[in-house]
Scaffold this motif. Structure first.
Motif, PDB file in Angstrom:
ATOM      1  N   UNK A 257     119.572  20.213  32.652  1.00 44.59           N
ATOM      2  CA  UNK A 257     118.865  18.932  32.623  1.00 44.59           C
ATOM      3  C   UNK A 257     119.762  17.746  32.944  1.00 44.59           C
ATOM      4  N   UNK A 258     120.926  17.970  33.513  1.00 46.19           N
ATOM      5  CA  UNK A 258     121.820  16.860  33.822  1.00 46.19           C
ATOM      6  C   UNK A 258     122.168  16.861  35.306  1.00 46.19           C
ATOM      7  N   UNK A 259     122.418  15.696  35.817  1.00 42.34           N
ATOM      8  CA  UNK A 259     122.813  15.523  37.210  1.00 42.34           C
ATOM      9  C   UNK A 259     123.917  14.487  37.271  1.00 42.34           C
ATOM     10  N   UNK A 260     124.829  14.658  38.214  1.00 44.74           N
ATOM     11  CA  UNK A 260     125.944  13.724  38.330  1.00 44.74           C
ATOM     12  C   UNK A 260     126.276  13.437  39.783  1.00 44.74           C
ATOM     13  N   UNK A 261     127.166  12.452  39.945  1.00 43.91           N
ATOM     14  CA  UNK A 261     127.563  11.999  41.272  1.00 43.91           C
ATOM     15  C   UNK A 261     129.034  11.598  41.224  1.00 43.91           C
ATOM     16  N   UNK A 262     129.711  11.842  42.332  1.00 45.00           N
ATOM     17  CA  UNK A 262     131.120  11.495  42.486  1.00 45.00           C
ATOM     18  C   UNK A 262     131.250  10.336  43.465  1.00 45.00           C
ATOM     19  N   UNK A 263     132.346   9.602  43.360  1.00 42.53           N
ATOM     20  CA  UNK A 263     132.625   8.505  44.292  1.00 42.53           C
ATOM     21  C   UNK A 263     132.914   9.038  45.690  1.00 42.53           C
ATOM     22  N   UNK A 264     132.854   8.145  46.665  1.00 42.16           N
ATOM     23  CA  UNK A 264     133.037   8.528  48.063  1.00 42.16           C
ATOM     24  C   UNK A 264     134.486   8.841  48.439  1.00 42.16           C
ATOM     25  N   UNK A 265     135.435   8.474  47.598  1.00 43.05           N
ATOM     26  CA  UNK A 265     136.852   8.748  47.847  1.00 43.05           C
ATOM     27  C   UNK A 265     137.532   9.096  46.521  1.00 43.05           C
ATOM     28  N   UNK A 266     138.576   9.928  46.572  1.00 47.48           N
ATOM     29  CA  UNK A 266     139.360  10.129  45.364  1.00 47.48           C
ATOM     30  C   UNK A 266     140.261   8.912  45.132  1.00 47.48           C
ATOM     31  N   UNK A 267     140.791   8.818  43.944  1.00 48.03           N
ATOM     32  CA  UNK A 267     141.754   7.761  43.637  1.00 48.03           C
ATOM     33  C   UNK A 267     143.104   8.231  44.170  1.00 48.03           C
ATOM     34  N   UNK A 268     143.718   7.487  45.086  1.00 48.02           N
ATOM     35  CA  UNK A 268     145.004   7.920  45.643  1.00 48.02           C
ATOM     36  C   UNK A 268     146.071   8.032  44.548  1.00 48.02           C
ATOM     37  N   UNK A 269     146.877   9.078  44.614  1.00 51.57           N
ATOM     38  CA  UNK A 269     147.901   9.299  43.597  1.00 51.57           C
ATOM     39  C   UNK A 269     148.930   8.174  43.554  1.00 51.57           C
ATOM     40  N   UNK A 270     149.194   7.543  44.688  1.00 52.07           N
ATOM     41  CA  UNK A 270     150.169   6.450  44.693  1.00 52.07           C
ATOM     42  C   UNK A 270     149.566   5.131  44.193  1.00 52.07           C
ATOM     43  N   UNK A 271     148.290   5.148  43.856  1.00 51.26           N
ATOM     44  CA  UNK A 271     147.633   3.993  43.243  1.00 51.26           C
ATOM     45  C   UNK A 271     147.977   4.052  41.756  1.00 51.26           C
TER      46      UNK A 271
ATOM     47  N   UNK B  42     138.302  11.702  40.952  1.00 57.50           N
ATOM     48  CA  UNK B  42     137.196  10.894  41.462  1.00 57.50           C
ATOM     49  C   UNK B  42     136.484  10.212  40.299  1.00 57.50           C
ATOM     50  N   UNK B  43     136.071   8.960  40.443  1.00 54.31           N
ATOM     51  CA  UNK B  43     135.128   8.383  39.472  1.00 54.31           C
ATOM     52  C   UNK B  43     133.862   9.236  39.497  1.00 54.31           C
ATOM     53  N   UNK B  44     133.179   9.289  38.348  1.00 53.98           N
ATOM     54  CA  UNK B  44     132.118  10.285  38.163  1.00 53.98           C
ATOM     55  C   UNK B  44     131.180   9.771  37.080  1.00 53.98           C
ATOM     56  N   UNK B  45     129.893   9.957  37.263  1.00 50.06           N
ATOM     57  CA  UNK B  45     128.923   9.575  36.236  1.00 50.06           C
ATOM     58  C   UNK B  45     127.865  10.669  36.134  1.00 50.06           C
TER      59      UNK B  45
ATOM     60  N   UNK C 125     145.360   2.777  52.537  1.00 46.86           N
ATOM     61  CA  UNK C 125     144.970   3.497  51.344  1.00 46.86           C
ATOM     62  C   UNK C 125     143.461   3.369  51.179  1.00 46.86           C
ATOM     63  N   UNK C 126     142.762   4.504  51.202  1.00 44.88           N
ATOM     64  CA  UNK C 126     141.322   4.517  50.987  1.00 44.88           C
ATOM     65  C   UNK C 126     141.032   4.651  49.506  1.00 44.88           C
ATOM     66  N   UNK C 127     140.328   3.674  48.961  1.00 42.02           N
ATOM     67  CA  UNK C 127     139.929   3.670  47.562  1.00 42.02           C
ATOM     68  C   UNK C 127     138.440   3.943  47.457  1.00 42.02           C
ATOM     69  N   UNK C 128     137.964   4.407  46.304  1.00 40.84           N
ATOM     70  CA  UNK C 128     136.521   4.529  46.117  1.00 40.84           C
ATOM     71  C   UNK C 128     135.843   3.173  46.299  1.00 40.84           C
TER      72      UNK C 128
END
Length: 185
Positions: free
Chosen positions: A38-52, A153-156, A1-4
């Motif tokens: 005027x806003x910028x954001x970034x996503x994590x390198x992996x999605x959160x697995x649904x079975x998590x 995905x985690x996101x900020x 399972x690949x996690x962020x």
């Protein structure tokens, strides 16, 4: 399972710089987050697995920037990274400048306290009961959102010149005792 495990260097807006660890992000734009341009954001390198069944991450506010405009949340892959978390469909976010939670619209709902430099904000996605809650400095702020679904995905987001954060996806101890909470829930 690949996690962020880090932020995705290839899945971010132009005015963000990411350190070599892939965990610390800084906002270099001259704007003040007064509009979507005027806003910028970034996503994590992996999605959160649904079975998590439970996923938690924390964001330390290194520098709130000029206007505390930092949003912490999660989104689907289709979300435009030049938008604000929670303002568009398929994204959600809790903001430091006003304490509101935004859920798929530009209308925020009062949720929690403001946050700023030195605070640590956690975000817990609970796929067992399809809810999301946030923490501030290790204190649970209560459910922010129900009916959670989909690949997320985690996101900020940043809209505050000089803003800087560092994420913890579990490589070190969290301020919030997630495992104790899960056992008691």
């Amino acid at each position: 399972m690949d996690l962020p495990t880090a932020w995705n260097l290839d899945d971010k807006s132009n005015y963000l710089s990411v350190d070599s660890s892939g965990l610390r992000v800084s906002y270099k734009y001259k704007g003040l987050g007064e509009c979507e341009e005027n806003v910028d954001s970034i996503r994590a390198n992996q999605p959160i697995p649904l079975h998590c069944k439970l996923f938690y991450f924390e964001v330390e506010i290194i520098d709130e920037g000029e206007n505390k405009y930092i949003g912490i949340g999660f989104c689907k892959k289709v979300v435009n990274l030049n938008g604000m978390p929670g303002w568009d469909y398929d994204c959600w976010g809790y903001y430091g400048d006003n304490g509101n939670f935004y859920c798929c619209s530009g209308k925020g709902n009062p949720y929690g306290p403001l946050f700023s430099t030195g605070d640590t904000i956690g975000c817990c996605l609970n796929f067992k009961n399809n809810t999301v809650f946030y923490t501030k400095n290790g204190i649970n702020l209560g459910v922010a959102f129900r009916n959670l679904e989909g690949t997320l995905y985690p996101y900020v987001v940043f809209g505050s010149q000089g803003g800087s954060i560092e994420v913890n996806f579990g490589s070190r101890k969290f301020k919030f005792a997630v495992m104790i909470w899960e056992m008691n829930y």
